[in-house]
Design a protein around this motif. Structure first.
Motif, short mmCIF file in Angstrom:
data_model
loop_
_atom_site.label_atom_id
_atom_site.label_comp_id
_atom_site.label_asym_id
_atom_site.label_seq_id
_atom_site.Cartn_x
_atom_site.Cartn_y
_atom_site.Cartn_z
N ARG A 265 39.99 26.88 7.48
CA ARG A 265 41.08 27.42 8.29
C ARG A 265 41.24 28.91 7.97
N SER A 266 41.80 29.65 8.92
CA SER A 266 41.98 31.08 8.75
C SER A 266 43.45 31.39 8.48
N ASN A 267 43.70 32.28 7.53
CA ASN A 267 45.06 32.73 7.25
C ASN A 267 45.41 33.99 8.04
N ASN A 268 44.47 34.44 8.87
CA ASN A 268 44.69 35.60 9.71
C ASN A 268 44.40 35.19 11.16
N PRO A 269 45.39 35.28 12.04
CA PRO A 269 45.18 34.83 13.44
C PRO A 269 44.07 35.60 14.16
N ASN A 270 43.72 36.76 13.66
CA ASN A 270 42.67 37.56 14.31
C ASN A 270 41.26 37.23 13.80
N VAL A 271 41.17 36.31 12.86
CA VAL A 271 39.87 35.96 12.28
C VAL A 271 39.54 34.51 12.62
N ASP A 272 38.38 34.30 13.20
CA ASP A 272 37.90 32.96 13.51
C ASP A 272 37.23 32.38 12.27
N ALA A 273 37.79 31.30 11.72
CA ALA A 273 37.29 30.75 10.46
C ALA A 273 35.85 30.26 10.60
N VAL A 274 35.58 29.50 11.66
CA VAL A 274 34.23 28.95 11.83
C VAL A 274 33.23 30.08 12.08
N GLY A 275 33.61 31.04 12.91
CA GLY A 275 32.71 32.16 13.20
C GLY A 275 32.40 32.98 11.97
N ALA A 276 33.39 33.17 11.09
CA ALA A 276 33.16 33.94 9.86
C ALA A 276 32.16 33.23 8.96
N CYS A 277 32.24 31.91 8.92
CA CYS A 277 31.32 31.14 8.06
C CYS A 277 29.91 31.08 8.64
N VAL A 278 29.83 31.06 9.97
CA VAL A 278 28.51 30.98 10.61
C VAL A 278 27.80 32.33 10.53
N GLY A 279 28.55 33.41 10.78
CA GLY A 279 27.95 34.74 10.74
C GLY A 279 27.24 35.09 12.03
N ILE A 280 26.81 36.35 12.13
CA ILE A 280 26.10 36.82 13.33
C ILE A 280 24.76 36.10 13.44
N ASN A 281 24.56 35.45 14.59
CA ASN A 281 23.33 34.68 14.83
C ASN A 281 23.08 33.64 13.74
N GLY A 282 24.16 33.17 13.11
CA GLY A 282 24.03 32.13 12.08
C GLY A 282 23.47 32.62 10.77
N ALA A 283 23.52 33.94 10.54
CA ALA A 283 22.87 34.52 9.35
C ALA A 283 23.46 33.97 8.06
N ARG A 284 24.79 33.86 8.00
CA ARG A 284 25.42 33.43 6.75
C ARG A 284 25.13 31.97 6.44
N VAL A 285 25.36 31.11 7.42
CA VAL A 285 25.15 29.69 7.15
C VAL A 285 23.67 29.38 6.97
N ASN A 286 22.79 30.12 7.64
CA ASN A 286 21.36 29.87 7.51
C ASN A 286 20.85 30.18 6.11
N SER A 287 21.41 31.21 5.48
CA SER A 287 20.99 31.53 4.10
C SER A 287 21.39 30.41 3.15
N ILE A 288 22.53 29.77 3.42
CA ILE A 288 22.97 28.64 2.58
C ILE A 288 22.09 27.42 2.85
N VAL A 289 21.78 27.20 4.13
CA VAL A 289 20.90 26.08 4.50
C VAL A 289 19.53 26.25 3.83
N ASP A 290 19.01 27.46 3.80
CA ASP A 290 17.72 27.71 3.15
C ASP A 290 17.80 27.41 1.65
N GLU A 291 18.90 27.80 1.02
CA GLU A 291 19.07 27.54 -0.41
C GLU A 291 19.15 26.05 -0.69
N LEU A 292 19.69 25.28 0.27
CA LEU A 292 19.82 23.83 0.11
C LEU A 292 18.63 23.09 0.71
#
Length: 411
Positions: free
Chosen positions: A238-265
């Motif tokens: 969840r986001s504590n800032n209404p201007n920030v999308d929680a899911v989008g922040a975790c996914v990152g641009i083109n999935g860059a953030r979540v993909n790096s975690i997926v690669d590590e796992l």
């Protein structure tokens, strides 16, 4: 000034991270031990070391007497006056002891005392260093297999990755770098024993904290995690800032953030959903990507009944019940999933009562609509979803399940 001793202490302090004060105390104790071995007792022996110059003085406090009965504790008046002309009967005189006069055995024992203290302090420093990292993620290098366990070098210490904490299907080669979660650090006589894990849900949480800036600074908060290591993880944010999308922040641009975690796992799938205080909405999000027709949640009993379109039943349940199982862990509710056809066949079912909308109260259900009537079909589990796999008798369509396994996107 004892330059050699000073240089040796500086090197030890830098390489082993052992303070000079501890080393000075070790030298003092070693000299006292040497005196005890040389003279048989050391009750009256004192050692003083200048912390700035490293010059040391070892002396014995002896009482001045007329007739000496114990030459370790006493000194005659004549000998005392050779040291100090002011000496008189009953005085305590400091008699210097030359460390060069110690025998080989006494010297060896003194050396062992210093080495033992250095080893103890080194183990203590390493233990404290990794104890502070307990419940955190560190990077290690795979060394070797010990039976079915893996030895991992963390830098100054080795850790053990037990078979029970390994992800099935992951195979590591020596010198490979991996990230592990420190479960426990124990202090043993042989040094710290560090246990690490690759299956713990907190591993995923810590990886997101290191990868997602918004989680690190508190803008986005991880509320719950459910994980089946090596297969799939569901995470509610969840986001504590209404201007920030929680899911989008975790996914990152083109999935860059979540993909790096997926690669590590090693390719483990990760579903990121929005947290909601309304249990009905939360359960609907948790069962993603399945579409939900209606949700009836009972916060007191921690149970929920869910209706999905017929063609979405197998998707909602997931292969071998995985999607429903992870959703149940993520929300803390026992989830009972039915298709629309199964729900309509249930006694007392009114379709309009089950239509999911925003008019539900905060507890996820309308008491006026539902009352105390149970929505249970014969042959179906009244307790909702448990961690046991779904079978064909409990609302799972084997035909739909087979269709979903062959064509997941079309089921």
């Amino acid at each position: 000034m004892n330059k050699e001793l000073m240089e040796a202490l500086d090197i030890l302090e830098k390489e082993k991270e052992i303070s000079k004060e501890v080393l000075f105390e070790a030298i003092e104790n070693s000299l006292i031990t040497a005196c005890k071995n040389h003279f048989g007792k050391a009750d009256n022996i004192k050692v003083e070391i200048d912390r700035d110059t490293c010059d040391f003085l070892c002396y014995a406090e002896k009482e001045v007497v007329e007739e000496v009965e114990d030459d370790v504790l006493q000194i005659s008046l004549e000998e005392a006056q050779e040291i100090s002309k002011k000496a008189k009967i009953g005085d305590l005189l400091h008699v210097e002891i030359k460390s060069k006069e110690f025998g080989r055995i006494a010297t060896q024992n003194a050396k062992n005392v210093i080495l033992q203290k250095i080893r103890e302090e080194e183990r203590s420093v390493i233990y404290n260093q990794y104890y502070e990292k307990e419940k955190d993620v560190v990077t290690g290098i795979v060394q070797r297999y010990i039976g079915r366990n893996i030895s991992i070098n963390l830098g100054k210490a080795d850790a053990i990755l037990n078979e029970s904490e390994q992800v099935r299907g992951e195979n590591f080669k020596p010198t490979e770098r991996i990230k592990v979660y420190i479960l426990e650090v124990k202090n043993t006589p042989k040094g710290p024993r560090i246990l690490v894990s690759r299956t713990h849900p907190e591993l995923v949480k810590r990886l997101f904290e290191s990868e997602v800036t918004e989680i690190k600074d508190g803008t986005v908060e991880i509320m719950s995690i459910a994980r089946e290591a090596g297969s799939r993880t569901k995470i509610a944010v969840r986001s504590n800032n209404p201007n920030v999308d929680a899911v989008g922040a975790c996914v990152g641009i083109n999935g860059a953030r979540v993909n790096s975690i997926v690669d590590e796992l090693c390719g483990e799938k990760i579903d990121i959903v929005n947290w909601d205080e309304n249990p009905g909405n939360l359960i609907q999000n948790a069962l993603s990507p399945a579409k939900i027709v209606a949700v009836f949640a009972d916060p007191d009993e921690k149970t929920a009944k869910v209706v999905v379109p017929d063609y979405q039943l197998s998707l909602a349940i997931g292969k071998e019940g995985q999607n429903a199982r992870l959703a149940a862990r993520l929300t803390g509710y026992k989830i009972d999933i039915k298709s629309e056809t199964q729900a309509k066949d249930a006694p007392g079912f009114r379709y309009e009562d089950y239509v999911y909308d925003d008019e539900y109260d905060e507890e996820g259900y309308d008491e006026e609509t539902y009352g105390e009537e149970e929505y249970v079909e014969d042959g179906y589990s009244e307790e909702g979803y448990s961690e046991e796999d779904y079978s064909g008798e409990e609302g799972y369509s084997e035909e739909a399940g087979a269709e979903y396994e062959e064509n997941p996107g079309e089921a």
